[in-house]
Scaffold this motif. Structure first.
Motif, PDB file in Angstrom:
ATOM      1  N   THR A 188       0.831  -1.208   0.000  1.00  0.00           N
ATOM      2  CA  THR A 188       0.000   0.000   0.000  1.00  0.00           C
ATOM      3  C   THR A 188       0.859   1.249   0.000  1.00  0.00           C
ATOM      4  OG1 THR A 188      -1.649  -1.216   1.304  1.00  0.00           O
ATOM      5  CG2 THR A 188      -1.943   1.158   1.117  1.00  0.00           C
ATOM      6  N   VAL A 192       0.428   3.986  -3.092  1.00  0.00           N
ATOM      7  CA  VAL A 192       0.087   5.406  -2.927  1.00  0.00           C
ATOM      8  C   VAL A 192       1.184   6.271  -3.528  1.00  0.00           C
ATOM      9  CG1 VAL A 192      -0.308   7.254  -1.250  1.00  0.00           C
ATOM     10  CG2 VAL A 192      -1.340   5.004  -0.885  1.00  0.00           C
ATOM     11  N   THR A 195       0.764   6.511  -7.201  1.00  0.00           N
ATOM     12  CA  THR A 195      -0.419   7.296  -7.565  1.00  0.00           C
ATOM     13  C   THR A 195      -0.163   8.782  -7.435  1.00  0.00           C
ATOM     14  OG1 THR A 195      -1.807   5.478  -6.758  1.00  0.00           O
ATOM     15  CG2 THR A 195      -2.898   7.593  -7.106  1.00  0.00           C
ATOM     16  N   ASP A 196       0.779   9.153  -6.584  1.00  0.00           N
ATOM     17  CA  ASP A 196       1.043  10.565  -6.317  1.00  0.00           C
ATOM     18  C   ASP A 196       1.832  11.190  -7.461  1.00  0.00           C
ATOM     19  OD1 ASP A 196       1.167  12.985  -4.882  1.00  0.00           O
ATOM     20  OD2 ASP A 196       3.140  12.460  -4.084  1.00  0.00           O
ATOM     21  N   ALA A 202      -3.520  11.757  -5.245  1.00  0.00           N
ATOM     22  CA  ALA A 202      -3.377  10.718  -4.218  1.00  0.00           C
ATOM     23  C   ALA A 202      -4.019  11.102  -2.890  1.00  0.00           C
ATOM     24  CB  ALA A 202      -1.901  10.398  -4.003  1.00  0.00           C
ATOM     25  N   THR A 206      -6.803   8.977  -0.423  1.00  0.00           N
ATOM     26  CA  THR A 206      -6.253   8.588   0.878  1.00  0.00           C
ATOM     27  C   THR A 206      -7.164   9.036   2.006  1.00  0.00           C
ATOM     28  OG1 THR A 206      -3.972   8.695   0.062  1.00  0.00           O
ATOM     29  CG2 THR A 206      -4.295   8.864   2.438  1.00  0.00           C
ATOM     30  N   ALA A 271       3.797  10.347   0.729  1.00  0.00           N
ATOM     31  CA  ALA A 271       3.148   9.230   0.045  1.00  0.00           C
ATOM     32  C   ALA A 271       3.481   7.887   0.690  1.00  0.00           C
ATOM     33  CB  ALA A 271       3.552   9.220  -1.429  1.00  0.00           C
ATOM     34  N   GLY A 275       0.544   5.711   2.735  1.00  0.00           N
ATOM     35  CA  GLY A 275       0.224   4.371   2.265  1.00  0.00           C
ATOM     36  C   GLY A 275       0.453   3.334   3.353  1.00  0.00           C
ATOM     37  N   GLY A 295      -9.261   1.020  -1.985  1.00  0.00           N
ATOM     38  CA  GLY A 295      -8.084   1.648  -2.588  1.00  0.00           C
ATOM     39  C   GLY A 295      -7.854   1.150  -3.999  1.00  0.00           C
ATOM     40  N   PHE A 298      -5.401   2.964  -6.225  1.00  0.00           N
ATOM     41  CA  PHE A 298      -4.002   2.661  -5.938  1.00  0.00           C
ATOM     42  C   PHE A 298      -3.600   1.321  -6.561  1.00  0.00           C
ATOM     43  CE2 PHE A 298      -5.196   4.885  -1.772  1.00  0.00           C
ATOM     44  CZ  PHE A 298      -4.922   6.141  -2.294  1.00  0.00           C
ATOM     45  N   SER A 347     -12.722   6.608  -6.883  1.00  0.00           N
ATOM     46  CA  SER A 347     -12.352   6.293  -5.495  1.00  0.00           C
ATOM     47  C   SER A 347     -13.558   6.362  -4.577  1.00  0.00           C
ATOM     48  CB  SER A 347     -11.275   7.256  -5.000  1.00  0.00           C
ATOM     49  OG  SER A 347     -10.029   6.981  -5.593  1.00  0.00           O
TER      50      SER A 347
END
Length: 361
Positions: A188, A192, A195-196, A202, A206, A271, A275, A295, A298, A347
């Motif tokens: 995870t 994340v 994804t950022d 992100a 989150t 990030a 995560g 998620g 992600f 999301s």
């Protein structure tokens, strides 16, 4: 700290009993973290800019990102400070779950800070290197997993719950539990981080996932609600709601500065930490599978990178125009805000599906 203070004062002043309720303290944690972010944000951005801690942009990335050169990064430190202070103020600091989640988050943030520092200050584009980064993530991930297993006080704390199936769980032994927990936390964290890549992309997912996991924490830590909804009761997990609430408040505060066009970027320090925090909370509340659902953005971003690398190495062809997936849509001509908002919408839908597992069982 305030929880202990008000708990003592409530013996003489009954009006302060309000602060004994987890739900009320969660609201206080959200507002506290949000306020800290909004107050400290401008000065931190100025300091990052003054010290030239600025974002570097991939030369092979989308051309629309070249204008982002010079935007300060490492803003994730603002999130971590806000989460730390709000959690220390409003959580029950005698709760082991709070400390495990908080320390895991901070240690992953430290790994991200070193990586960002090497990239920006030392001008090393590799940072600490993929191997070193993965090694230290593994050390912290295994440490958290072993700690959760060793301190478990009931079989429910080490059993894998299956969503949508009432009363169905799979007991896990030491090796299985530690391995799964490690994969969830480290996986995870990196998901994340991948994804950022766009302004605000992100942080809002989150925030939504953290809020939903906070609901699970409250339910499973409450003997009445957990019994009614068919979940095992795990004493102490309710207090993790305070951490989740602090993360929600800090995330929203950061989004104020990170929304398109961003005034500051999160960096690896934020990030990787966020995560890892989501992964650890999911393990504490025994919702690893639900985390993968909520998620989903992600997960998809990570899968797109894996497919791209595997396809190029094995077949010499690319599946996407660029990975992670959000860059693919940018190169197709989608404006950055469109990609961001549509990923946010996805999301939200996935988080609602995850929350549905509370009742659809």
């Amino acid at each position: 700290m305030l929880h202990a203070l008000f708990d003592t004062l409530a013996q003489d002043y009954t009006a302060l009993n309000l602060f004994r309720y987890i739900t009320f303290r969660a609201i206080c944690a959200v507002l506290t973290a949000l306020a800290i972010c909004l107050v400290l944000g401008p000065s931190m951005i100025r300091r990052l800019t003054r010290n030239q801690l600025e974002q570097t942009v991939r030369q092979d990335g989308p051309p629309t990102h070249f204008h982002k050169v010079g935007t300060p990064t490492m803003g994730g430190a603002l999130i971590l400070v806000s989460v730390l202070l709000a959690t220390l103020l409003w959580a029950d600091l005698s709760n082991r779950f709070v400390w495990i989640v908080l320390l895991t988050c901070l240690f992953f943030g430290l790994i991200g800070w070193v990586d960002d520092y090497r990239k920006i200050v030392d001008k090393n584009p590799r940072g600490i290197g993929a191997g070193s980064k993965f090694f230290w993530q593994s050390v912290v991930g295994f440490a958290a997993a072993i700690c959760l297993y060793v301190t478990a006080q009931s079989p429910a704390e080490t059993a894998l719950l299956l969503p949508f199936l009432k009363g169905v769980s799979i007991p896990l032994g030491a090796v299985s539990f530690v391995s799964l927990t490690y994969l969830v936390i480290v996986g995870t964290s990196n998901a994340v981080n991948l994804t950022d890549g766009l302004d605000g992309l992100a942080i809002l997912p989150t925030v939504m996932v953290a809020g939903a996991l906070g609901v699970f924490a409250y339910v499973m830590g409450n003997s009445v609600f957990s019994g009614y909804l068919g979940f095992p009761f795990i004493s102490g997990t309710g207090e993790v709601l305070i951490f989740c609430a602090a993360l929600v408040g800090a995330g929203l505060g950061f989004l104020w500065f990170n929304t398109y066009p961003a005034q500051v970027f999160m960096g690896d320090i934020g990030a990787l930490a966020l995560g890892a925090a989501l992964g650890t909370v999911a393990v504490v509340v025994r919702q690893e599978i639900v985390l993968a659902i909520m998620g989903g953005v992600f997960v998809i971003e990570t899968v797109s990178v894996v497919l791209q690398v595997a396809s190029f190495k094995l077949l010499g062809k690319r599946v996407f125009r660029m990975a992670p997936l959000h860059h693919h849509f940018e190169l197709k001509g989608w404006p950055e805000p469109r990609v961001i908002v549509r990923f946010w919408i996805i999301s939200l839908i996935l988080v609602l599906i995850g929350l549905a597992t509370l009742k659809v069982r």
